[in-house]
Each structure stands twice: as structure tokens, then as C-alpha cells.
Scaffold this active site. Structure first.
Site, PDB file in Angstrom:
ATOM      1  N   LYS A  62     -16.098  -1.132 -15.692  1.00 31.13           N
ATOM      2  CA  LYS A  62     -14.832  -0.555 -16.158  1.00 31.13           C
ATOM      3  C   LYS A  62     -14.199  -1.452 -17.223  1.00 31.13           C
ATOM      4  CE  LYS A  62     -10.913  -1.251 -13.574  1.00 31.13           C
ATOM      5  NZ  LYS A  62      -9.867  -1.897 -14.383  1.00 31.13           N
ATOM      6  N   ASN A  63     -14.237  -2.761 -16.967  1.00 36.46           N
ATOM      7  CA  ASN A  63     -13.510  -3.676 -17.845  1.00 36.46           C
ATOM      8  C   ASN A  63     -14.269  -4.035 -19.122  1.00 36.46           C
ATOM      9  OD1 ASN A  63     -11.462  -3.479 -16.052  1.00 36.46           O
ATOM     10  ND2 ASN A  63     -11.785  -5.479 -15.084  1.00 36.46           N
TER      11      ASN A  63
ATOM     12  N   ARG B 177      -3.698  -0.044 -19.083  1.00 33.64           N
ATOM     13  CA  ARG B 177      -3.300  -1.170 -19.945  1.00 33.64           C
ATOM     14  C   ARG B 177      -4.121  -1.198 -21.239  1.00 33.64           C
ATOM     15  NH1 ARG B 177       0.029  -4.350 -18.104  1.00 33.64           N
ATOM     16  NH2 ARG B 177      -0.520  -6.090 -19.446  1.00 33.64           N
TER      17      ARG B 177
ATOM     18  N   CYS C 162      -2.432  -1.712 -12.582  1.00 32.24           N
ATOM     19  CA  CYS C 162      -2.002  -2.055 -11.219  1.00 32.24           C
ATOM     20  C   CYS C 162      -0.802  -2.988 -11.233  1.00 32.24           C
ATOM     21  CB  CYS C 162      -3.155  -2.720 -10.481  1.00 32.24           C
ATOM     22  SG  CYS C 162      -4.540  -1.609 -10.217  1.00 32.24           S
TER      23      CYS C 162
ATOM     24  N   ASP D 253     -10.485 -10.266  -9.045  1.00 35.43           N
ATOM     25  CA  ASP D 253     -10.802  -8.918  -8.541  1.00 35.43           C
ATOM     26  C   ASP D 253     -11.735  -8.940  -7.327  1.00 35.43           C
ATOM     27  OD1 ASP D 253      -9.614  -7.263 -10.868  1.00 35.43           O
ATOM     28  OD2 ASP D 253     -10.816  -8.795 -11.826  1.00 35.43           O
TER      29      ASP D 253
ATOM     30  N   VAL E 126      -4.572 -16.282 -10.764  1.00 37.18           N
ATOM     31  CA  VAL E 126      -4.572 -15.449 -11.982  1.00 37.18           C
ATOM     32  C   VAL E 126      -3.367 -14.509 -12.011  1.00 37.18           C
ATOM     33  CG1 VAL E 126      -5.893 -13.798 -13.368  1.00 37.18           C
ATOM     34  CG2 VAL E 126      -7.076 -15.625 -12.141  1.00 37.18           C
TER      35      VAL E 126
END
Ligand code: EPU
Length: 435
Positions: free
Chosen positions: A19-20, A93, A117, A307, A329
Site C-alpha cells: 500500500k505504502n 494522506r 489514521c 506498523d 514514530v
């Protein structure tokens, strides 16, 4: 979802692209003068949001013949009207990363309010500062952010105060077509960023990654499209690995690879999880016996990813002894543990930096260290999914718990986990999905 917990998850699932990475790769296609082809694109809602935003800017996005293939044609990029852009406000984002490419293509950009989120304040100050360094003029409006580049974009010396993933991507996506050389210090070097660099190099960019988080980019006049198979989703891999451990299960995660998961695998082994590396994936399993507590802190790559923390915490509730997880983080990523406590876990969250070095959040009133005492027997509960990773952790908790859980708001999980319902079925989970 109504989940009847207590059954080990076992079987095989297949990963697609991260996804990222995929969402950023789609934005990169805007920079090309010819069409791009992206492979292994997962069917997740974040991809849908970026697709919608590209389309309102005139990019033709179409599905290829094979599953997970996306064609992106930026030949007719155009300014979008405010209403069409604003329809995407609050949903992701990624829109902030459209700034550089749109400024290059159109000389202006309008970015709606961002979503994502709620795991901390998540400011965009680094992004705006980076863009100003390149020569962008930034105007904050009540409805979003308008940008222009009256004198074009010029290479810059940029030093990030923290190795932010998004701000590093902002620099890359802006510098590749800026006039002159950009030097970025304090860059994030996550594998997803390295894969974005691979894509940009395929497009014609000149980027070198030096030691000590320094990236140098020589701007070029034009870029072409790319053809690229996305890096696998290591966050999803870690999530299923944690699910195997928490449910006493055995899951083969097809497409997972060792090099990008070294840090996770070390921790998994210390906790007592079993894994086997294969050419086509990694098998994660509970080898029997007790799990061990660990002391970890999350960090930027090559550290233990933030994550990965949330799903792993569920498995740590089953370990014998006291584990500590120090989140460095995001300042507010332990909201999800309240539900685990309701389900029978013993977890306290503290403001102090526990179990490691002092971080940016020490002395600042953020509950960012969790102490988990186990082993706990979790029991079913009524759960409202709060965010993507926290939500997946709640699913794992419900699947590992004794008794029945009712989980609502599960739609959020499809932002980042492709076909997770089908995957749960494949792994033998006992649940019913209501309309
Ligand atoms: N930060 C600032 N100012 C900025 C940008 C970041 O203070 O302008 C701070 C953040 O508030 C945070 C830290 O820097 O405390 C790191 O944020 P970063 O910019 O690295 O995160 P991001 O780019 O917004 C991406 C992933 C996250 C992942 C982080 C860290 C995407 C779309 N999101 O976020 O993924 O946790 O990097 O690896 O790529 C997720 O997938 O669930 C997720 C949250």
C-alpha cells in the site's frame, strides 16, 4: 462481523504490492510524458482514492487484462475543479504528494484536507517547508492548500528534522524534474522509498543514495512512463505473521521476502515464533510451547516498523512474562490497547520512554510506552475498529479469543488489506459477515 474465536488460522494467502509504495507509484506516473504500467496493485480503498484524484486531474487510469495491473496515462493532465478535488477531502494522506508533480505539470496545485489514521497529530510542516525550499508559494485556505510556482521549481539543499517517509517522497517526486541538483539529508530509507527510487530511475531520473541518509537528485527535463512490479506489502506480511502466532496457527504468506523483513523476523524469533523462508514466500507458525516476552522500540527503517507493533502486541498478550513496546514514530499509537484490556489483556501505557532510549515524545504527556504482562486468555467483546492497523489487531484478538466477538466498522481494514475477508475464509476463520 461476528467472530467465533479460538480457532488457529492456517493455510496460504498471497500478498500483492505494498500500500505504502503503490499509492506513491501511482502519483509518480503523473510525472511521465508517456503512460505507465504498475503491476501487483492490491484492490484496497486507498488505491481507489488515489485513482479518483488522478482521474479528476485528467489521468486516464484503466485496469489491465491481468489481475492487479493498472495502466496510467498522463498525456492529458489538466487542472481539476475544486468540487471534484474536495470530494476526496479527509480520505487519505497521499494527496499531499501530488504537489510537486502537479506544480511541474500545471504550475499550480490544490490539495484538500488530508485523512489517514488518527495515530498522532500527523502535521505536514516538513512537506510545506520542502516545497517552499524548491520555490513553491504555499497558501493555506480554510478548504485546503493552494500552491503555485511562479518562478518554476529549483533544486535545493534540504535537511529533514526527522526521517519522515512522506517528506522524503515529497522531495523525490519534486526534485526529479526540478532545475538543478537537490541534496536531501536526514532521508527516510524504507524499502518502499527505495522501490519508488527504482521507479523514478526507470522513468529517467538520476538519483543516488549515499551513506548516512543522504540522497542526491539531479533534475532532468523530461521523464517517461514506467513498467514496474510493486514491492510486496511487508506490513501485511507482518500482520498475518502476528495472526499465526496469536491464534496458534500456521500461515504461508506468499510473496513475502526475507531482506525487507529482517528486523521483524529477528523479533518474531525472539518471541518464539517459527518461520521458514521459501523462494515464493515465508511460512509463519506457532511451534508450540510458551511464547517469550520481548522489549522493543519502533523506529524508522532499518528499525522495527511502527506498523508492525500493533498486530505483534496481540501476540505478546500470550507471551509468558512482561513485554515492553516503546513507540517512537507516532505519539498516539496505543489507543487500540483499551479494547485488548477489555478482552482480558493486562496492558498499561505510560508517558515515559520505557525499555530504550529517550525519544521525541518523552516528557511530552504522550502515552507512548506499553507494558504487556502475560499470558492472558482473551475473551470475546464488542469491538469498534478505530483505524487500519489497530483494527487488524482487533480482528486478530477476536480470532484468538475464547467466545464470540462482534466487530463493527471493519470497512476501515479494506483501506490497506486486500480481500481480507476472503483471506480469513481461506485460513479457516469462523465468522459471519453481516450486510
Ligand atoms: N511528521 C512531522 N511533520 C511532517 C511529516 C511527518 O512532524 O511534515 C512526523 C509524523 O507526525 C510522525 C513522523 O514524522 O510522527 C513520521 O511520519 P512519516 O512522515 O514518516 O509518516 P507518513 O509518511 O505520514 C508513512 C506510512 C505510514 C507509516 C509511516 C512510517 C503511508 C501512506 N503511510 O506515513 O503507514 O506508519 O510512513 O513508516 O505511506 C499505515 O500503513 O498504517 C501507516 C500509518
Amino acid at each position: 462481523m461476528t467472530i467465533n474465536g479460538g480457532r488457529p488460522l492456517s493455510g496460504r494467502i498471497e500478498l500483492k504490492g505494498a500500500k505504502n509504495l503503490v499509492t506513491k507509484a501511482m502519483v509518480a506516473a503523473l510525472l511521465g510524458e508517456t503512460p505507465s504500467v504498475l503491476r501487483d496493485v492490491p484492490a484496497i480503498s486507498d488505491v481507489g482514492v488515489v485513482r479518483g484524484l488522478l482521474e479528476v486531474h485528467g489521468v486516464k487510469v484503466s485496469d489491465g487484462d491481468a489481475e492487479g495491473v493498472l495502466h496510467l496515462d498522463p498525456s492529458n493532465v489538466e487542472s481539476a475543479n475544486f468540487v471534484d478535488i474536495d470530494a476526496h477531502a479527509g480520505s487519505s494522506r497521499i494527496p499531499i504528494l501530488f504537489c510537486g508533480p502537479l506544480l511541474h505539470r500545471l504550475g499550480e496545485a490544490f490539495i484538500p484536507d488530508l485523512g489517514g489514521c488518527r495515530i498522532g497529530d500527523r502535521p505536514i510542516d516538513y512537506h510545506l517547508e520542502v516545497l517552499r525550499n524548491f520555490g513553491a508559494v504555499v497558501e493555506k485556505l480554510p478548504s485546503g492548500i493552494r500552491m503555485s510556482a511562479p518562478n518554476g521549481l529549483h533544486g535545493a539543499k534540504v535537511a529533514l528534522p526527522y526521517p519522515s517517509v512522506g517528506a522524503t517522497e515529497q522531495v523525490l517526486l519534486t526534485a526529479v524534474r526540478a532545475d538543478g541538483i537537490t541534496e536531501l539529508r536526514g532521508a527516510a530509507i524504507e524499502p518502499e522509498i527505495m522501490d519508488l527510487i527504482n521507479i523514478l530511475q526507470k522513468m529517467g531520473a538520476i538519483i543516488s543514495v549515499d551513506t548516512d541518509r543522504v540522497i542526491r537528485i539531479e533534475g532532468v527535463d523530461a521523464l517517461s512512463g514506467y513498467d514496474h512490479r510493486a514491492l510486496f506489502d511487508r506490513n501485511e506480511a507482518a500482520s498475518w505473521a502476528a495472526a499465526a502466532l496469536a491464534t496458534n496457527g500456521d500461515i504461508f504468506v506468499g510473496g513475502a521476502r526475507q531482506p525487507e523483513m529482517l528486523t521483524f523476523l529477528n523479533v518474531y524469533r525472539k518471541v518464539g515464533g517459527g518461520f521458514e523462508i521459501h523462494d515464493d514466500g515465508i511460512r509463519f507458525f506457532h511451534p508450540g510451547g510458551e511464547l517469550n516476552p520481548v522489549i522493543i522500540e519502533t523506529d524508522v527503517h532499518p528499525g522495527f516498523m511502527t506498523d508492525w507493533q500493533q498486530p505483534l502486541v496481540v501476540a505478546l498478550t500470550k507471551a509468558t512474562g512482561v513485554s515492553i513496546v516503546h513507540e517512537t514514530v507516532y505519539e498516539q499509537r496505543f489507543g487500540f490497547v483499551d479494547t485488548l484490556v477489555e478482552m482480558g489483556a493486562t496492558i498499561q501505557v505510560h508517558k515515559e520512554c520505557l525499555g530504550g532510549q529517550a525519544c521525541r515524545f518523552g516528557q511530552r504527556n504522550f502515552k507512548h510506552s506499553a507494558v504487556i504482562s502475560g499470558p492472558s486468555r482473551l475473551h470475546g467483546a464488542d469491538i469498534v475498529v478505530p483505524d487500519l492497523r489497530g483494527g487488524f489487531s482487533h480482528l486478530i484478538a477476536a480470532l484468538s479469543a475464547e467466545g464470540v466477538s462482534h466487530v463493527s466498522n471493519v470497512g476501515i481494514i479494506s483501506r490497506g488489506y486486500e480481500n481480507f475477508i476472503n483471506k480469513l475464509e481461506q485460513l479457516g476463520a469462523d465468522f459471519v459477515l453481516e450486510a
